[in-house]
Design a protein around this motif. Structure first.
Motif, PDB file in Angstrom:
ATOM      1  N   ASP A   2       7.254   2.135  -1.764  1.00  0.00           N
ATOM      2  CA  ASP A   2       8.646   2.488  -1.422  1.00  0.00           C
ATOM      3  C   ASP A   2       8.573   2.803  -0.097  1.00  0.00           C
ATOM      4  O   ASP A   2       8.976   3.780   0.690  1.00  0.00           O
ATOM      5  CB  ASP A   2       8.808   3.879  -1.838  1.00  0.00           C
ATOM      6  N   ALA A   3       7.796   1.739   0.696  1.00  0.00           N
ATOM      7  CA  ALA A   3       7.505   1.983   2.475  1.00  0.00           C
ATOM      8  C   ALA A   3       8.692   1.834   3.200  1.00  0.00           C
ATOM      9  O   ALA A   3       8.503   1.906   4.411  1.00  0.00           O
ATOM     10  CB  ALA A   3       6.466   0.793   2.490  1.00  0.00           C
ATOM     11  N   GLY A   4       9.789   1.198   2.743  1.00  0.00           N
ATOM     12  CA  GLY A   4      10.914   0.859   3.489  1.00  0.00           C
ATOM     13  C   GLY A   4      10.947  -0.493   4.025  1.00  0.00           C
ATOM     14  O   GLY A   4       9.960  -1.115   4.531  1.00  0.00           O
ATOM     15  N   LEU A   5      11.808  -1.392   3.968  1.00  0.00           N
ATOM     16  CA  LEU A   5      11.648  -2.730   3.931  1.00  0.00           C
ATOM     17  C   LEU A   5      12.532  -3.188   5.309  1.00  0.00           C
ATOM     18  O   LEU A   5      13.705  -2.843   5.501  1.00  0.00           O
ATOM     19  CB  LEU A   5      12.400  -3.539   2.809  1.00  0.00           C
ATOM     20  N   LEU A   6      11.941  -4.135   6.269  1.00  0.00           N
ATOM     21  CA  LEU A   6      12.532  -4.728   7.314  1.00  0.00           C
ATOM     22  C   LEU A   6      12.203  -6.234   7.500  1.00  0.00           C
ATOM     23  O   LEU A   6      11.464  -6.621   6.640  1.00  0.00           O
ATOM     24  CB  LEU A   6      12.250  -4.023   8.525  1.00  0.00           C
ATOM     25  N   THR A  26      11.445  -9.544   9.738  1.00  0.00           N
ATOM     26  CA  THR A  26      11.170 -10.071  10.986  1.00  0.00           C
ATOM     27  C   THR A  26      12.195 -10.904  11.735  1.00  0.00           C
ATOM     28  O   THR A  26      12.884 -11.490  10.680  1.00  0.00           O
ATOM     29  CB  THR A  26       9.978 -10.523  11.239  1.00  0.00           C
ATOM     30  N   PRO A  27      12.222 -11.350  13.041  1.00  0.00           N
ATOM     31  CA  PRO A  27      13.318 -12.489  13.466  1.00  0.00           C
ATOM     32  C   PRO A  27      13.181 -13.629  12.615  1.00  0.00           C
ATOM     33  O   PRO A  27      13.895 -14.478  12.358  1.00  0.00           O
ATOM     34  CB  PRO A  27      13.033 -12.476  14.816  1.00  0.00           C
ATOM     35  N   GLY A  28      11.544 -13.911  12.090  1.00  0.00           N
ATOM     36  CA  GLY A  28      11.672 -15.175  11.299  1.00  0.00           C
ATOM     37  C   GLY A  28      11.833 -15.001  10.030  1.00  0.00           C
ATOM     38  O   GLY A  28      11.414 -16.128   9.228  1.00  0.00           O
ATOM     39  N   GLY A  29      12.165 -13.832   9.465  1.00  0.00           N
ATOM     40  CA  GLY A  29      12.642 -13.789   7.929  1.00  0.00           C
ATOM     41  C   GLY A  29      11.606 -13.287   7.218  1.00  0.00           C
ATOM     42  O   GLY A  29      11.450 -13.303   5.933  1.00  0.00           O
ATOM     43  N   SER A  30      10.339 -12.820   7.830  1.00  0.00           N
ATOM     44  CA  SER A  30       9.446 -12.048   6.904  1.00  0.00           C
ATOM     45  C   SER A  30       9.466 -10.633   6.584  1.00  0.00           C
ATOM     46  O   SER A  30      10.055 -10.056   7.276  1.00  0.00           O
ATOM     47  CB  SER A  30       7.870 -12.544   7.406  1.00  0.00           C
ATOM     48  N   PRO A  31       9.181 -10.196   5.361  1.00  0.00           N
ATOM     49  CA  PRO A  31       9.463  -8.822   4.967  1.00  0.00           C
ATOM     50  C   PRO A  31       8.347  -7.992   5.571  1.00  0.00           C
ATOM     51  O   PRO A  31       6.962  -8.351   5.536  1.00  0.00           O
ATOM     52  CB  PRO A  31       9.127  -8.686   3.194  1.00  0.00           C
TER      53      PRO A  31
END
Length: 223
Positions: free
Chosen positions: A181-185, A187-192
């Motif tokens: 449950d680390a929190g999801l972002l 990246t500009p290239g679409g990687s989680p």
């Protein structure tokens, strides 16, 4: 002509990185054809002549040949600490001479005027690039990219971040984020990526395939 990483769109709806490279092309009109990098509106883009040259091969080190670097999120990676001067960076990688430097003048429309500002240093032997921001008029290390084919291996939560196939790395990061449950972002290239680490996980060409590389940054660096 160039290449780009292939993407797909799974049922979940977010872009999904694939593991191969596909061709891309830039087409210009007649007014730009003779000197596209000396005419607006593209002359403020990064000039292709400033990019890293490639002899036509993309060797990838075996994992056992990658030295291991520790990563302290938002503070530094391996021997490199965010806030270092360019001279301190060179000393930290064993005195290696930069294989290529990129920078810019204050005004893109008048390239040779004013103080030239260092932006990137590329260290081929070490397998990293140093990226600088300016503090009190001096370049200070703000981020480090570890090259996917040749750079040191960096681990996070038991996951190898460097030299992986993009789809396998994305799946491992998704699983870790879900389990912890680390929190999801994204990246500009679409990687989680997990929130709060200020990293960018991208991919680089290895022939017709792609391998992962990653950039690690200070808290105030913007990707």
């Amino acid at each position: 002509m160039g290449t780009a990483l292939e993407y797909g769109l799974p049922p979940e709806g977010h872009p999904e990185r694939k593991d191969r490279m596909i061709t891309s092309a830039l087409f210009v009109g007649a007014e730009l054809a003779e000197a596209p990098y000396e005419a607006g509106p593209v002359m403020h883009w990064r000039d292709v002549r400033e990019r890293e040259k490639n002899a036509g091969t993309w060797p990838v080190k075996a994992d056992r040949d990658h030295p291991r670097w520790d990563w302290s999120p938002l503070e530094g990676i391996g021997p490199l600490r965010f806030g270092m001067s360019s001279q301190q960076v060179a000393a930290a990688v064993g005195g290696e001479v930069s294989a290529g430097r990129q920078g810019h003048y204050p005004h893109w429309w008048w390239r040779s005027a004013g103080q030239w500002n260092l932006v990137d240093d590329r260290f081929e032997k070490t397998g990293v690039s140093a990226h600088y921001s300016y503090q009190e008029g001096l370049p200070r290390l703000g981020a480090v990219t570890v090259h996917g084919r040749t750079g040191p291996q960096v681990m996070y939560a038991g996951i190898r971040l460097i030299g992986m196939t993009p789809s396998a790395l994305d799946a491992a990061l998704f699983q870790h984020i879900e389990d912890d449950d680390a929190g999801l972002l994204f990246t500009p290239g679409g990687s989680p990526v997990p929130a709060g680490l200020n990293i960018d996980v991208s991919a680089t060409r290895a022939g017709d395939a792609a391998v992962s590389e990653a950039s690690f940054a200070s808290a105030d660096w913007e990707f």
